[in-house]
Scaffold this motif. Structure first.
Motif, PDB file in Angstrom:
ATOM      1  N   ALA A  34      73.979  14.296  49.220  1.00 20.28           N
ATOM      2  CA  ALA A  34      73.338  13.353  50.175  1.00 20.28           C
ATOM      3  C   ALA A  34      71.764  13.306  50.058  1.00 20.28           C
ATOM      4  CB  ALA A  34      73.561  14.017  51.772  1.00 20.28           C
ATOM      5  N   GLU A  35      71.298  14.193  49.369  1.00 18.87           N
ATOM      6  CA  GLU A  35      69.647  14.310  49.074  1.00 18.87           C
ATOM      7  C   GLU A  35      69.337  13.574  47.665  1.00 18.87           C
ATOM      8  OE1 GLU A  35      66.156  17.220  47.862  1.00 18.87           O
ATOM      9  OE2 GLU A  35      68.130  18.079  48.624  1.00 18.87           O
ATOM     10  N   ALA A  40      72.178  12.439  39.956  1.00 17.78           N
ATOM     11  CA  ALA A  40      71.178  13.294  39.699  1.00 17.78           C
ATOM     12  C   ALA A  40      71.719  14.587  40.193  1.00 17.78           C
ATOM     13  CB  ALA A  40      69.815  12.867  40.677  1.00 17.78           C
ATOM     14  N   THR A  41      72.745  14.817  40.698  1.00 17.01           N
ATOM     15  CA  THR A  41      73.609  15.905  41.247  1.00 17.01           C
ATOM     16  C   THR A  41      74.491  16.371  40.277  1.00 17.01           C
ATOM     17  OG1 THR A  41      73.337  15.303  43.631  1.00 17.01           O
ATOM     18  CG2 THR A  41      74.845  17.007  42.892  1.00 17.01           C
ATOM     19  N   ALA A  70      86.249  15.989  47.934  1.00 20.62           N
ATOM     20  CA  ALA A  70      86.539  16.984  49.114  1.00 20.62           C
ATOM     21  C   ALA A  70      85.273  17.172  50.109  1.00 20.62           C
ATOM     22  CB  ALA A  70      86.754  18.421  48.551  1.00 20.62           C
ATOM     23  N   ALA A  71      84.190  16.927  49.732  1.00 14.73           N
ATOM     24  CA  ALA A  71      82.947  17.169  50.553  1.00 14.73           C
ATOM     25  C   ALA A  71      82.869  15.715  51.383  1.00 14.73           C
ATOM     26  CB  ALA A  71      81.789  16.854  49.554  1.00 14.73           C
ATOM     27  N   LEU A  72      83.352  14.626  51.246  1.00 16.08           N
ATOM     28  CA  LEU A  72      83.375  13.440  51.890  1.00 16.08           C
ATOM     29  C   LEU A  72      84.532  13.550  52.946  1.00 16.08           C
ATOM     30  CD1 LEU A  72      82.393  10.697  52.705  1.00 16.08           C
ATOM     31  CD2 LEU A  72      83.784   9.763  50.761  1.00 16.08           C
ATOM     32  N   ASP A  73      85.745  14.315  52.409  1.00 17.44           N
ATOM     33  CA  ASP A  73      86.906  14.306  53.370  1.00 17.44           C
ATOM     34  C   ASP A  73      86.501  15.220  54.399  1.00 17.44           C
ATOM     35  OD1 ASP A  73      88.600  12.542  51.919  1.00 17.44           O
ATOM     36  OD2 ASP A  73      89.483  14.364  50.881  1.00 17.44           O
ATOM     37  N   GLY A 119      75.046   9.894  53.878  1.00 19.94           N
ATOM     38  CA  GLY A 119      74.397  10.264  52.538  1.00 19.94           C
ATOM     39  C   GLY A 119      75.612  10.412  51.346  1.00 19.94           C
ATOM     40  N   LEU A 120      76.742  10.827  51.794  1.00 18.61           N
ATOM     41  CA  LEU A 120      77.956  10.803  50.707  1.00 18.61           C
ATOM     42  C   LEU A 120      78.358   9.488  50.490  1.00 18.61           C
ATOM     43  CD1 LEU A 120      79.826  13.986  52.304  1.00 18.61           C
ATOM     44  CD2 LEU A 120      78.117  14.033  50.390  1.00 18.61           C
ATOM     45  N   HIS A 121      78.294   8.771  51.455  1.00 20.32           N
ATOM     46  CA  HIS A 121      78.913   7.135  51.250  1.00 20.32           C
ATOM     47  C   HIS A 121      78.050   6.483  50.069  1.00 20.32           C
ATOM     48  CE1 HIS A 121      82.520   6.548  53.555  1.00 20.32           C
ATOM     49  NE2 HIS A 121      81.914   7.261  54.477  1.00 20.32           N
ATOM     50  N   LEU A 122      76.725   7.066  50.276  1.00 21.87           N
ATOM     51  CA  LEU A 122      75.527   6.248  49.344  1.00 21.87           C
ATOM     52  C   LEU A 122      75.809   6.758  48.110  1.00 21.87           C
ATOM     53  CD1 LEU A 122      72.523   6.120  51.749  1.00 21.87           C
ATOM     54  CD2 LEU A 122      73.981   4.258  51.241  1.00 21.87           C
TER      55      LEU A 122
END
Length: 207
Positions: A34-35, A40-41, A70-73, A119-122
């Motif tokens: 998200a950040e 970049a991650t 998994a993070a988004l789910d 943030g995850l969608h972006l």
């Protein structure tokens, strides 16, 4: 004489440690994606933030695509338990109470999901331009969101909904519109939620 059957031993303590590790990894992944976005991650960044090894992440959640998936789910439903959104109490609440209560519950649920996932969608949108697996994930996510939109509208309105109603509401409440209104135009989260409530009220009135 038949040989005795051996049973795999499962240590409750080890299972708890594995669950805690998974939670820590996903928490770090959500914050970093998200950040910083997709490119970049790095896996090492997530491992460092979660205080685990890169190998542990690969063994637990797979590669970078699996990590974002998994993070988004989990962000959609609010935790990492394997319970679909449609089976969650907050979703079932869309069919409880009078129309005003159901509409308010629907607007709140949509807003809360966007707050947790934008943030995850972006990051997903960024990565989908170069990573076919993420492009496929983005398509799958939107198909699932449209299905949830249809199911939620039927519960809130207490009647069948046609494809046009679903399509318009699905499009208006997409992550991209949330980002434009809240992150770029300066709307507060409360203003956005009130706007979604207005959309639902217009559907109630047959507008």
């Amino acid at each position: 004489m038949a040989e005795p059957t051996t049973r795999a031993y499962r240590s409750p303590r080890r299972a708890l440690q594995a669950a805690q590790t998974r939670t820590a990894v996903l928490r770090a992944a959500r914050e970093l994606f998200a950040e910083k976005g997709w490119a970049a991650t790095g896996m090492r960044d997530v491992a460092r933030a979660a205080q685990v090894s890169v190998e542990t992440i690969y063994g637990t959640l797979g590669g970078k695509v699996g990590l974002l998936t998994a993070a988004l789910d989990g962000a959609v439903v609010g935790d990492d338990e394997p319970v679909p959104l449609a089976e969650r109490p907050l979703f079932r609440a869309l069919g409880e109470g009078d129309l005003a209560a159901r509409a308010a519950a629907g607007a709140a649920l949509i807003t809360d999901i966007h707050v947790r996932t934008i943030g995850l969608h972006l990051a997903l949108r960024e990565g989908a331009g170069s990573e076919p697996a993420l492009a496929e994930l983005r398509t799958t996510q939107e198909q699932g969101r449209r299905g949830s939109t249809a199911d939620g509208l039927r519960l809130v309105l207490g009647r069948p909904v046609d494809d046009r109603e679903v399509d318009l509401f699905w499009a208006q409440t997409c992550p991209e519109v949330y980002e434009l209104l809240v992150h770029r135009s300066g709307w507060s989260v409360e203003q956005y939620q009130q706007w979604v409530l207005t959309l639902i009220t217009e559907l109630e009135n047959g507008s």
